[in-house]
Design a protein around this motif. Structure first.
Motif, PDB file in Angstrom:
ATOM      1  N   LEU A  96       0.724  -1.226  -0.047  1.00 43.41           N
ATOM      2  CA  LEU A  96       0.105  -0.100  -0.084  1.00 43.41           C
ATOM      3  C   LEU A  96       0.877   1.350   0.025  1.00 43.41           C
ATOM      4  N   THR A  97       1.897   1.183   0.474  1.00 45.29           N
ATOM      5  CA  THR A  97       2.863   2.493   0.615  1.00 45.29           C
ATOM      6  C   THR A  97       3.210   2.817  -0.983  1.00 45.29           C
ATOM      7  N   GLN A  98       3.688   1.800  -1.543  1.00 44.75           N
ATOM      8  CA  GLN A  98       4.039   2.047  -3.091  1.00 44.75           C
ATOM      9  C   GLN A  98       2.726   2.624  -3.940  1.00 44.75           C
ATOM     10  N   ILE A  99       1.584   2.002  -3.456  1.00 41.27           N
ATOM     11  CA  ILE A  99       0.323   2.398  -4.272  1.00 41.27           C
ATOM     12  C   ILE A  99      -0.056   4.013  -3.747  1.00 41.27           C
ATOM     13  N   VAL A 100      -0.133   4.096  -2.681  1.00 40.34           N
ATOM     14  CA  VAL A 100      -0.210   5.470  -2.231  1.00 40.34           C
ATOM     15  C   VAL A 100       0.537   6.659  -2.643  1.00 40.34           C
ATOM     16  N   LEU A 101       1.946   6.253  -2.640  1.00 44.14           N
ATOM     17  CA  LEU A 101       3.087   7.126  -3.270  1.00 44.14           C
ATOM     18  C   LEU A 101       2.765   7.379  -4.653  1.00 44.14           C
ATOM     19  N   ALA A 102       2.317   6.191  -5.390  1.00 40.08           N
ATOM     20  CA  ALA A 102       1.929   6.510  -6.906  1.00 40.08           C
ATOM     21  C   ALA A 102       0.977   7.459  -7.140  1.00 40.08           C
ATOM     22  N   GLU A 103      -0.096   7.515  -5.958  1.00 43.58           N
ATOM     23  CA  GLU A 103      -1.226   8.188  -6.249  1.00 43.58           C
ATOM     24  C   GLU A 103      -0.999   9.778  -5.806  1.00 43.58           C
ATOM     25  N   ILE A 104      -0.335   9.925  -4.820  1.00 44.12           N
ATOM     26  CA  ILE A 104      -0.054  11.345  -4.291  1.00 44.12           C
ATOM     27  C   ILE A 104       1.154  12.035  -4.654  1.00 44.12           C
ATOM     28  N   ILE A 105       1.971  11.482  -5.496  1.00 44.17           N
ATOM     29  CA  ILE A 105       3.025  11.943  -6.102  1.00 44.17           C
ATOM     30  C   ILE A 105       3.091  12.150  -7.612  1.00 44.17           C
ATOM     31  N   SER A 106       3.260  13.210  -8.150  1.00 41.97           N
ATOM     32  CA  SER A 106       3.314  13.644  -9.518  1.00 41.97           C
ATOM     33  C   SER A 106       4.427  12.586 -10.200  1.00 41.97           C
ATOM     34  N   PRO A 107       4.178  11.972 -11.561  1.00 40.67           N
ATOM     35  CA  PRO A 107       5.067  11.217 -12.226  1.00 40.67           C
ATOM     36  C   PRO A 107       6.450  11.748 -12.086  1.00 40.67           C
ATOM     37  N   ARG A 108       6.638  13.189 -12.304  1.00 39.11           N
ATOM     38  CA  ARG A 108       7.911  13.720 -12.611  1.00 39.11           C
ATOM     39  C   ARG A 108       8.757  13.650 -11.128  1.00 39.11           C
ATOM     40  N   ASP A 109       8.150  13.694  -9.976  1.00 41.40           N
ATOM     41  CA  ASP A 109       8.862  13.577  -8.803  1.00 41.40           C
ATOM     42  C   ASP A 109       8.758  11.964  -8.149  1.00 41.40           C
ATOM     43  N   ARG A 110       8.038  11.171  -8.751  1.00 40.63           N
ATOM     44  CA  ARG A 110       7.828   9.927  -8.465  1.00 40.63           C
ATOM     45  C   ARG A 110       9.197   9.232  -8.226  1.00 40.63           C
ATOM     46  N   GLY A 111      10.182   9.175  -9.070  1.00 43.75           N
ATOM     47  CA  GLY A 111      11.272   8.472  -9.197  1.00 43.75           C
ATOM     48  C   GLY A 111      12.248   8.797  -7.854  1.00 43.75           C
ATOM     49  N   LYS A 112      12.285  10.239  -7.472  1.00 45.31           N
ATOM     50  CA  LYS A 112      12.992  10.516  -6.421  1.00 45.31           C
ATOM     51  C   LYS A 112      12.226   9.768  -5.177  1.00 45.31           C
ATOM     52  N   TYR A 113      10.825  10.013  -4.693  1.00 41.28           N
ATOM     53  CA  TYR A 113      10.362   9.246  -3.735  1.00 41.28           C
ATOM     54  C   TYR A 113      10.454   7.651  -3.563  1.00 41.28           C
ATOM     55  N   MET A 114      10.509   7.115  -4.898  1.00 40.23           N
ATOM     56  CA  MET A 114      10.713   5.653  -5.008  1.00 40.23           C
ATOM     57  C   MET A 114      12.118   5.313  -4.654  1.00 40.23           C
ATOM     58  N   GLY A 115      13.249   6.156  -4.942  1.00 35.60           N
ATOM     59  CA  GLY A 115      14.502   6.147  -4.609  1.00 35.60           C
ATOM     60  C   GLY A 115      14.601   6.110  -3.111  1.00 35.60           C
ATOM     61  N   LEU A 116      13.909   7.154  -2.411  1.00 32.41           N
ATOM     62  CA  LEU A 116      13.999   7.028  -1.100  1.00 32.41           C
ATOM     63  C   LEU A 116      13.231   5.902  -0.283  1.00 32.41           C
ATOM     64  N   PHE A 117      12.382   5.506  -0.969  1.00 29.01           N
ATOM     65  CA  PHE A 117      11.664   4.312  -0.316  1.00 29.01           C
ATOM     66  C   PHE A 117      12.498   3.068  -0.619  1.00 29.01           C
ATOM     67  N   GLY A 118      13.237   2.852  -1.674  1.00 28.36           N
ATOM     68  CA  GLY A 118      14.277   1.752  -1.625  1.00 28.36           C
ATOM     69  C   GLY A 118      15.340   2.067  -0.786  1.00 28.36           C
ATOM     70  N   ALA A 119      15.886   3.306  -0.396  1.00 24.58           N
ATOM     71  CA  ALA A 119      16.859   3.495   0.519  1.00 24.58           C
ATOM     72  C   ALA A 119      16.382   3.129   2.122  1.00 24.58           C
ATOM     73  N   VAL A 120      15.115   3.277   2.119  1.00 26.99           N
ATOM     74  CA  VAL A 120      14.462   2.862   3.585  1.00 26.99           C
ATOM     75  C   VAL A 120      14.640   1.407   3.489  1.00 26.99           C
ATOM     76  N   MET A 121      14.264   0.626   2.566  1.00 28.55           N
ATOM     77  CA  MET A 121      14.056  -0.789   2.808  1.00 28.55           C
ATOM     78  C   MET A 121      15.740  -1.255   2.755  1.00 28.55           C
ATOM     79  N   ALA A 122      16.659  -0.672   2.116  1.00 28.08           N
ATOM     80  CA  ALA A 122      18.158  -1.016   2.266  1.00 28.08           C
ATOM     81  C   ALA A 122      18.565  -0.963   3.575  1.00 28.08           C
ATOM     82  N   VAL A 123      18.204   0.101   4.186  1.00 26.59           N
ATOM     83  CA  VAL A 123      18.781   0.384   5.459  1.00 26.59           C
ATOM     84  C   VAL A 123      18.226  -0.507   6.580  1.00 26.59           C
ATOM     85  N   GLY A 124      16.844  -0.675   6.375  1.00 27.00           N
ATOM     86  CA  GLY A 124      16.171  -1.664   7.165  1.00 27.00           C
ATOM     87  C   GLY A 124      16.696  -2.896   7.056  1.00 27.00           C
ATOM     88  N   THR A 125      16.913  -3.405   5.854  1.00 26.28           N
ATOM     89  CA  THR A 125      17.381  -4.872   5.610  1.00 26.28           C
ATOM     90  C   THR A 125      18.858  -5.136   6.238  1.00 26.28           C
TER      91      THR A 125
END
Length: 236
Positions: A96-125
């Protein structure tokens, strides 16, 4: 991500304190992964039908309950049950976090936020096992589960106060219950076969053949598999 990785270094101590066996250790890991794997597509489908904000709140609530049950468990069955409930909530959060991000973030900025999301996943792992070992030595292994609850509660408050999603367009969407059961059965069979093969049963045995063959057939028959992707585009 912490819920999946933070307990890895303390698993032997948890099993010893609860009086469990090697099977307990296996199911503590497999149960959580199984719940995440099964519920991920189900949460995705529910996001097409129900309020995504409400689903995020529900997933956080389920995660908190599972973490609390695992943290106060005094015997193996309760621990495994808590891990399964925790995994069900984590599966919803990952989806759901990825679905919500895709809905509230514009396509132009979505890559930046998905990068932050991936960084959080990497740090957590990566940081989870180190943090889990430190918490176990200083406070005890139960805090590996209980420490995630405040983070989830803060997230729940933030979602309730700040998450505003655009209104959904109405319309009827059919739920394929048979397909959902097939994909759950297929994924469950294959994951149990891969996790317990060689320890819980021999690789060459009727149990192995039943789990691998049945799981593969169930998943292949599901309308959510890539085989049927062209006919069913509504399922993410």
């Amino acid at each position: 991500m912490l819920s999946s990785s933070i307990v890895s270094t303390s698993l032997p101590r948890i099993v010893a304190d609860l009086g469990g066996t090697q099977s307990t250790l296996t199911w503590m890991v497999t149960g959580s992964l199984l719940a995440i794997t099964i519920t991920t597509p189900v949460w995705g489908k529910l996001a097409d039908l129900l309020s995504r904000r409400g689903l995020v709140v529900a997933a956080l609530g389920i995660f908190i309950v599972g973490s609390a049950v695992a943290g106060i468990a005094f015997e193996p069955t309760t621990m495994i049950a808590g891990r399964i409930v925790q995994g069900a909530g984590a599966g919803g959060l990952l989806t759901l976090t990825q679905i919500v991000l895709a809905e509230i973030i514009s396509p132009r900025d979505r890559g930046k936020y998905m990068g932050l999301f991936g960084a959080v996943m990497a740090v957590g792992t990566i940081g989870g096992p180190l943090l889990g070992g430190l918490i176990t030595d200083v406070f005890g292994w139960r805090w590996n589960f209980l420490a995630t609850i405040p983070v989830a509660v803060v997230s729940l408050i933030v979602v309730l106060l700040t998450l505003k999603l655009p209104a959904r367009q109405g319309g009827s969407v059919a739920i394929d219950y048979a397909g959902a059961l097939l994909i759950c059965a297929g994924v469950s069979g294959l994951l149990v076969w891969a996790s317990l093969g060689g320890s819980g049963f021999e690789w060459i045995s009727w149990t192995s053949a039943l789990l691998s063959g049945g799981g593969r057939h169930s998943f292949w028959s599901s309308p959510y598999s890539w085989k049927h992707g062209r006919r069913n585009r509504s399922f993410p």
